[in-house]
Design a protein around this motif. Structure first.
Motif, mmCIF file in Angstrom:
data_model
loop_
_atom_site.group_PDB
_atom_site.id
_atom_site.type_symbol
_atom_site.label_atom_id
_atom_site.label_comp_id
_atom_site.label_asym_id
_atom_site.label_seq_id
_atom_site.Cartn_x
_atom_site.Cartn_y
_atom_site.Cartn_z
ATOM 1 N N ASN A 176 -1.616 14.556 -0.317
ATOM 2 C CA ASN A 176 -1.787 13.526 -1.332
ATOM 3 C C ASN A 176 -1.982 12.133 -0.745
ATOM 4 O O ASN A 176 -2.645 11.290 -1.345
ATOM 5 C CB ASN A 176 -0.569 13.519 -2.261
ATOM 6 C CG ASN A 176 -0.545 14.703 -3.208
ATOM 7 O OD1 ASN A 176 -1.078 14.630 -4.305
ATOM 8 N ND2 ASN A 176 0.051 15.805 -2.784
ATOM 9 N N VAL A 177 -1.383 11.902 0.411
ATOM 10 C CA VAL A 177 -1.527 10.601 1.103
ATOM 11 C C VAL A 177 -1.840 10.912 2.564
ATOM 12 O O VAL A 177 -0.939 11.000 3.400
ATOM 13 C CB VAL A 177 -0.235 9.758 0.983
ATOM 14 C CG1 VAL A 177 -0.444 8.380 1.609
ATOM 15 C CG2 VAL A 177 0.205 9.625 -0.467
ATOM 16 N N ASP A 219 -2.877 9.383 5.159
ATOM 17 C CA ASP A 219 -2.435 8.483 6.237
ATOM 18 C C ASP A 219 -0.947 8.136 6.125
ATOM 19 O O ASP A 219 -0.499 7.106 6.637
ATOM 20 C CB ASP A 219 -3.267 7.202 6.249
ATOM 21 C CG ASP A 219 -3.082 6.357 4.983
ATOM 22 O OD1 ASP A 219 -2.560 6.889 3.977
ATOM 23 O OD2 ASP A 219 -3.479 5.180 5.006
ATOM 24 N N PHE A 220 -0.172 9.007 5.475
ATOM 25 C CA PHE A 220 1.247 8.764 5.252
ATOM 26 C C PHE A 220 1.987 8.434 6.549
ATOM 27 O O PHE A 220 2.687 7.413 6.651
ATOM 28 C CB PHE A 220 1.872 9.992 4.593
ATOM 29 C CG PHE A 220 3.371 9.976 4.514
ATOM 30 C CD1 PHE A 220 4.026 9.106 3.655
ATOM 31 C CD2 PHE A 220 4.133 10.836 5.295
ATOM 32 C CE1 PHE A 220 5.412 9.091 3.572
ATOM 33 C CE2 PHE A 220 5.521 10.836 5.213
ATOM 34 C CZ PHE A 220 6.160 9.965 4.352
ATOM 35 N N PHE A 228 3.858 9.065 -5.141
ATOM 36 C CA PHE A 228 3.982 10.520 -5.058
ATOM 37 C C PHE A 228 5.451 10.932 -5.000
ATOM 38 O O PHE A 228 5.854 11.928 -5.611
ATOM 39 C CB PHE A 228 3.231 11.069 -3.846
ATOM 40 C CG PHE A 228 3.292 12.568 -3.755
ATOM 41 C CD1 PHE A 228 2.622 13.361 -4.673
ATOM 42 C CD2 PHE A 228 4.045 13.186 -2.763
ATOM 43 C CE1 PHE A 228 2.693 14.752 -4.616
ATOM 44 C CE2 PHE A 228 4.128 14.566 -2.696
ATOM 45 C CZ PHE A 228 3.447 15.353 -3.621
ATOM 46 N N LYS A 266 0.840 -1.206 0.000
ATOM 47 C CA LYS A 266 0.000 0.000 0.000
ATOM 48 C C LYS A 266 0.871 1.251 0.000
ATOM 49 O O LYS A 266 0.595 2.214 -0.727
ATOM 50 C CB LYS A 266 -0.926 0.009 1.215
ATOM 51 C CG LYS A 266 -1.786 1.260 1.303
ATOM 52 C CD LYS A 266 -2.619 1.305 2.572
ATOM 53 C CE LYS A 266 -3.384 2.627 2.662
ATOM 54 N NZ LYS A 266 -4.170 2.725 3.926
ATOM 55 N N TYR A 267 1.921 1.249 0.790
ATOM 56 C CA TYR A 267 2.835 2.393 0.875
ATOM 57 C C TYR A 267 3.480 2.648 -0.486
ATOM 58 O O TYR A 267 3.617 3.789 -0.923
ATOM 59 C CB TYR A 267 3.891 2.094 1.934
ATOM 60 C CG TYR A 267 4.847 3.221 2.230
ATOM 61 C CD1 TYR A 267 4.512 4.234 3.121
ATOM 62 C CD2 TYR A 267 6.107 3.254 1.633
ATOM 63 C CE1 TYR A 267 5.405 5.267 3.408
ATOM 64 C CE2 TYR A 267 7.003 4.275 1.911
ATOM 65 C CZ TYR A 267 6.651 5.282 2.806
ATOM 66 O OH TYR A 267 7.531 6.290 3.077
ATOM 67 N N THR A 325 1.072 4.365 -2.825
ATOM 68 C CA THR A 325 0.602 5.692 -2.428
ATOM 69 C C THR A 325 1.790 6.647 -2.238
ATOM 70 O O THR A 325 2.079 7.477 -3.096
ATOM 71 C CB THR A 325 -0.240 5.602 -1.138
ATOM 72 O OG1 THR A 325 0.526 4.937 -0.107
ATOM 73 C CG2 THR A 325 -1.519 4.821 -1.391
ATOM 74 N N ALA A 326 2.491 6.517 -1.126
ATOM 75 C CA ALA A 326 3.592 7.433 -0.809
ATOM 76 C C ALA A 326 4.715 7.326 -1.840
ATOM 77 O O ALA A 326 5.274 8.342 -2.278
ATOM 78 C CB ALA A 326 4.124 7.144 0.585
ATOM 79 N N GLN A 336 0.919 5.162 8.108
ATOM 80 C CA GLN A 336 1.486 4.014 7.403
ATOM 81 C C GLN A 336 2.914 3.751 7.869
ATOM 82 O O GLN A 336 3.289 2.604 8.131
ATOM 83 C CB GLN A 336 1.466 4.262 5.891
ATOM 84 C CG GLN A 336 0.108 4.159 5.233
ATOM 85 C CD GLN A 336 0.241 4.086 3.726
ATOM 86 O OE1 GLN A 336 0.943 3.240 3.177
ATOM 87 N NE2 GLN A 336 -0.452 4.982 3.027
#
Length: 233
Positions: A111-112, A114-115, A62, A54-55, A58-59, A118
């Protein structure tokens, strides 16, 4: 052993099969003037393997959009030889410039959302230092050598400079080769790690490094406030 396994899992997930781990072969790193070199220090949790995909979607996506270049070595910390911090993994990162690095830091949560959550779910510790290159540099990480990363914090300039000169003199006298020196570190809120001086040294054998370490213990430490030192591979 557990941290080494976690590091290897992370490397496989992070690089999606790209073999750029310095444990496998000599890796040459090159940075142009104005580019940014990251040093990331962290310790993985058992949940990392499950949560990292997931990271990465997402992160990591970006980060790549803002210029992060992931094809850098992922190293394991074999031992902490000085200091109380004992990370499991040591990663070099690369950004095209300081603006790109700051853009990621400033915009990642938008942008994320829950960065940070996570990261906390995957890593029990996570620290960031980054350095803007003042000139073109290149260095090699040779897995057949003993690599040591030393991070120093100043107590005051004059006594620190004396300690640094003596440190480098004794390192070279005992067979150490300085392959990278970094100053003027920057960091990020929540991941603060700002040593005043980072030096990466290469040793032919562990005995050579251990002999130097005994000499280092004899140097007057009044000039330094803190030290962390890691054997990495």
């Amino acid at each position: 052993m557990k941290q080494t396994k976690l590091m290897l899992v992370f490397a496989a997930l992070f690089l999606s099969g790209l073999m750029v781990n310095a444990q496998e072969e000599t890796k040459r790193l090159e940075f142009k003037k104005g580019e940014v070199l990251d040093i990331l220090l962290f310790t993985g949790k058992p949940e990392m393997a499950k949560l990292f995909p997931k990271y990465r979607k997402t992160a990591f996506v970006f980060a790549s959009k803002t210029g992060y270049q992931p094809q850098q070595p992922i190293l394991s910390v074999q031992e902490t030889t000085q200091g109380g911090y004992q990370p499991g993994t040591y990663v070099f990162g690369k950004w095209p410039n300081v603006d790109a690095r700051k853009k990621f830091l400033n915009e990642i949560v938008a942008n994320v959302p829950d960065f940070h959550e996570q990261r906390r779910s995957m890593w029990s510790t996570f620290y960031v230092s980054y350095f803007e290159m003042e000139k073109d540099i290149s260095f090699e990480l040779n897995p057949k050598k003993v690599l040591v990363s030393t991070h120093l914090w100043k107590q005051n300039d004059s006594e620190f400079n004396s300690y640094q000169k003596e440190w480098l003199k004794k390192a070279k006298a005992n067979g150490g080769k300085v392959i990278l020196e970094l100053k003027n570190s920057r960091s990020a809120i929540g991941y603060m790690y700002k040593p005043d001086y980072v030096v990466l040294t290469e040793w032919n054998t562990r005995d050579d490094f251990d002999a130097f370490l005994k000499e280092d213990m004899k140097i007057d430490k009044k000039g330094i406030q803190n030290v962390n030192q890691f054997v990495i591979k």
